[in-house]
Design a protein around this motif. Structure first.
Motif, PDB file in Angstrom:
ATOM      1  N   THR A  91       0.834  -1.207   0.000  1.00 45.42           N
ATOM      2  CA  THR A  91       0.000   0.000   0.000  1.00 45.42           C
ATOM      3  C   THR A  91       0.865   1.252   0.000  1.00 45.42           C
ATOM      4  OG1 THR A  91      -1.744  -1.174   1.204  1.00 45.42           O
ATOM      5  CG2 THR A  91      -1.808   1.239   1.242  1.00 45.42           C
ATOM      6  N   GLU A  92       1.899   1.252   0.828  1.00 47.79           N
ATOM      7  CA  GLU A  92       2.797   2.405   0.882  1.00 47.79           C
ATOM      8  C   GLU A  92       3.528   2.587  -0.444  1.00 47.79           C
ATOM      9  OE1 GLU A  92       6.626   4.055   3.463  1.00 47.79           O
ATOM     10  OE2 GLU A  92       5.773   2.069   3.849  1.00 47.79           O
ATOM     11  N   LEU A  93       3.941   1.478  -1.051  1.00 47.01           N
ATOM     12  CA  LEU A  93       4.651   1.536  -2.317  1.00 47.01           C
ATOM     13  C   LEU A  93       3.746   2.078  -3.423  1.00 47.01           C
ATOM     14  CD1 LEU A  93       7.346   0.922  -3.642  1.00 47.01           C
ATOM     15  CD2 LEU A  93       6.536  -1.408  -4.062  1.00 47.01           C
ATOM     16  N   ALA A  94       2.503   1.604  -3.470  1.00 48.41           N
ATOM     17  CA  ALA A  94       1.561   2.085  -4.484  1.00 48.41           C
ATOM     18  C   ALA A  94       1.277   3.566  -4.308  1.00 48.41           C
ATOM     19  CB  ALA A  94       0.271   1.276  -4.409  1.00 48.41           C
ATOM     20  N   ARG A  95       1.179   4.014  -3.062  1.00 45.52           N
ATOM     21  CA  ARG A  95       0.933   5.437  -2.797  1.00 45.52           C
ATOM     22  C   ARG A  95       2.108   6.283  -3.275  1.00 45.52           C
ATOM     23  NH1 ARG A  95       0.700   5.180   2.309  1.00 45.52           N
ATOM     24  NH2 ARG A  95      -1.500   4.580   2.392  1.00 45.52           N
ATOM     25  N   ALA A  96       3.323   5.795  -3.054  1.00 40.43           N
ATOM     26  CA  ALA A  96       4.510   6.536  -3.488  1.00 40.43           C
ATOM     27  C   ALA A  96       4.587   6.613  -5.012  1.00 40.43           C
ATOM     28  CB  ALA A  96       5.765   5.872  -2.929  1.00 40.43           C
ATOM     29  N   VAL A  97       4.217   5.530  -5.687  1.00 43.58           N
ATOM     30  CA  VAL A  97       4.214   5.528  -7.157  1.00 43.58           C
ATOM     31  C   VAL A  97       3.187   6.523  -7.684  1.00 43.58           C
ATOM     32  CG1 VAL A  97       3.695   4.134  -9.195  1.00 43.58           C
ATOM     33  CG2 VAL A  97       5.048   3.161  -7.329  1.00 43.58           C
ATOM     34  N   LEU A  98       2.002   6.527  -7.076  1.00 40.75           N
ATOM     35  CA  LEU A  98       0.956   7.463  -7.485  1.00 40.75           C
ATOM     36  C   LEU A  98       1.411   8.906  -7.315  1.00 40.75           C
ATOM     37  CD1 LEU A  98      -1.945   8.014  -8.404  1.00 40.75           C
ATOM     38  CD2 LEU A  98      -2.669   7.777  -6.016  1.00 40.75           C
ATOM     39  N   GLY A 112       8.295   7.776 -17.301  1.00 40.72           N
ATOM     40  CA  GLY A 112       8.416   6.349 -17.589  1.00 40.72           C
ATOM     41  C   GLY A 112       8.801   5.548 -16.359  1.00 40.72           C
ATOM     42  N   LEU A 113       8.833   4.219 -16.506  1.00 44.77           N
ATOM     43  CA  LEU A 113       9.124   3.337 -15.378  1.00 44.77           C
ATOM     44  C   LEU A 113      10.520   3.582 -14.808  1.00 44.77           C
ATOM     45  CD1 LEU A 113       7.663  -0.068 -16.635  1.00 44.77           C
ATOM     46  CD2 LEU A 113       6.690   1.474 -14.930  1.00 44.77           C
ATOM     47  N   GLU A 114      11.503   3.843 -15.680  1.00 41.42           N
ATOM     48  CA  GLU A 114      12.873   4.043 -15.195  1.00 41.42           C
ATOM     49  C   GLU A 114      12.952   5.249 -14.274  1.00 41.42           C
ATOM     50  OE1 GLU A 114      11.970   3.766 -18.300  1.00 41.42           O
ATOM     51  OE2 GLU A 114      12.833   1.880 -19.013  1.00 41.42           O
ATOM     52  N   GLU A 115      12.273   6.331 -14.658  1.00 38.64           N
ATOM     53  CA  GLU A 115      12.319   7.535 -13.823  1.00 38.64           C
ATOM     54  C   GLU A 115      11.535   7.331 -12.528  1.00 38.64           C
ATOM     55  OE1 GLU A 115      11.351  12.342 -13.990  1.00 38.64           O
ATOM     56  OE2 GLU A 115      11.113  11.098 -15.801  1.00 38.64           O
ATOM     57  N   ILE A 116      10.413   6.610 -12.594  1.00 33.83           N
ATOM     58  CA  ILE A 116       9.648   6.325 -11.371  1.00 33.83           C
ATOM     59  C   ILE A 116      10.515   5.534 -10.396  1.00 33.83           C
ATOM     60  CG2 ILE A 116       7.656   5.101 -10.414  1.00 33.83           C
ATOM     61  CD1 ILE A 116       6.223   5.609 -13.065  1.00 33.83           C
ATOM     62  N   LEU A 117      11.222   4.529 -10.916  1.00 30.19           N
ATOM     63  CA  LEU A 117      12.086   3.704 -10.067  1.00 30.19           C
ATOM     64  C   LEU A 117      13.192   4.544  -9.435  1.00 30.19           C
ATOM     65  CD1 LEU A 117      12.577   0.834  -9.075  1.00 30.19           C
ATOM     66  CD2 LEU A 117      13.956   0.429 -11.122  1.00 30.19           C
ATOM     67  N   LEU A 141       6.992  -3.086 -10.944  1.00 28.03           N
ATOM     68  CA  LEU A 141       6.565  -1.692 -10.907  1.00 28.03           C
ATOM     69  C   LEU A 141       5.461  -1.442 -11.924  1.00 28.03           C
ATOM     70  CD1 LEU A 141       6.896   1.157  -9.829  1.00 28.03           C
ATOM     71  CD2 LEU A 141       8.776   1.486 -11.447  1.00 28.03           C
ATOM     72  N   ALA A 142       5.586  -2.033 -13.117  1.00 26.60           N
ATOM     73  CA  ALA A 142       4.552  -1.882 -14.143  1.00 26.60           C
ATOM     74  C   ALA A 142       3.221  -2.460 -13.671  1.00 26.60           C
ATOM     75  CB  ALA A 142       4.993  -2.560 -15.434  1.00 26.60           C
TER      76      ALA A 142
END
Length: 272
Positions: A91-98, A112-117, A141-142
């Motif tokens: 849940t914490e990880l999904a919130r950070a991605v959002l 993109g995914l690379e920058e999100i990571l 991550l995707a």
């Protein structure tokens, strides 16, 4: 004559010469033998001190009392599966991605995914994703991004998948941003989008503003290039009575209707 101690033809020993049984020393009684001087009495294990404090009161070792400091685990726990509470907080990880995608959309820009990571690493939240090889981290991550209903994806012209929040960055605007590296496509798709969705023609000066930020000479070169390529044959130009040039797509707007809308828009600009 048979020598003493030898067998006769019948295989019998001649008893002559053998000592009498009574002359043999009696068998030693082992129980009466004294213990060797160098052998100590057997220690009573129950009397030995308990250096580790491991023994139970009865003197028996109780596995339940072993602590983790001994390096041993209880047999019943050796095969236990990893508990969900020990895994990264999804849940914490999904919130950070959002939050990361929304920050980019407010830019406004795509991500993109690379920058999100990379952003997750900066915040110390990428450990759960990077327990596996790098490729697996991107796949996981995707999957997290795909489960976020607020986020939209865009198949970029570069072949990458980019993400944005439509509440902050519309799909049409996201496409425009993706087209910025190809000016001809950028202008043509903006004209087509306006003719299709509103519908309306757009003034040439429209492309001097963000997110296009083109100069008048650049716009003139792009329009010349569009006119020379059949793929952009639907992009047409009209001029109002005030001399303002407008662009529209003949796929979605008839010329007469586009001219009418252009005149109406020019009048509103002059007389707000």
């Amino acid at each position: 004559m048979i020598a003493p101690g030898e067998a006769d033809a019948a295989g019998q020993l001649d008893s002559v010469g053998l000592p009498e049984r009574a002359d043999l020393p009696e068998r030693a009684n082992l129980a009466e033998l004294p213990a060797p001087a160098d052998v100590a009495k057997r220690a009573d294990l129950a009397e030995l001190p308990d250096p580790a404090g491991l023994a139970a009161p009865t003197g028996q070792l109780d596995l339940a009392d072993l602590s983790d400091s001994t390096g041993w685990a209880e047999p019943s726990r050796l095969m236990e599966p990893v508990r969900q509470s020990e895994l990264p907080d999804e849940t914490e990880l999904a919130r950070a991605v959002l939050e990361t995608i929304r920050e980019a959309s407010a830019g406004p820009r795509l991500i993109g995914l690379e920058e999100i990571l990379e952003r997750l690493r900066e915040r110390g939240l990428a450990q759960g994703l990077e327990t596996a090889p790098q490729a697996d981290a991107r796949l996981r991550l995707a999957a997290i991004v795909a489960d976020l209903p607020e986020i939209a994806s865009l198949a970029s012209r570069s072949g990458r998948t980019l993400y944005h929040d439509p509440a902050l960055l519309s799909r049409a605007y996201a496409r425009l941003l993706d087209d910025k590296d190809v000016p001809e496509v950028l202008v043509a798709e903006a004209v087509r989008s306006n003719s299709r969705e509103y519908p309306r023609p757009v003034p040439v000066e429209f492309f001097e503003k963000p997110p296009f930020d083109l100069t008048p000479p650049e716009i003139a070169d792009i329009l010349e290039s569009l006119a020379a390529k059949p793929a952009f044959g639907d992009i047409a130009t009209i001029q109002t009575s005030t001399g303002t040039a407008y662009l529209f797509s003949s796929r979605y707007l008839p010329r007469a209707y586009a001219a009418f809308l252009a005149e109406q828009d020019a009048t509103l600009v002059m007389n707000p």
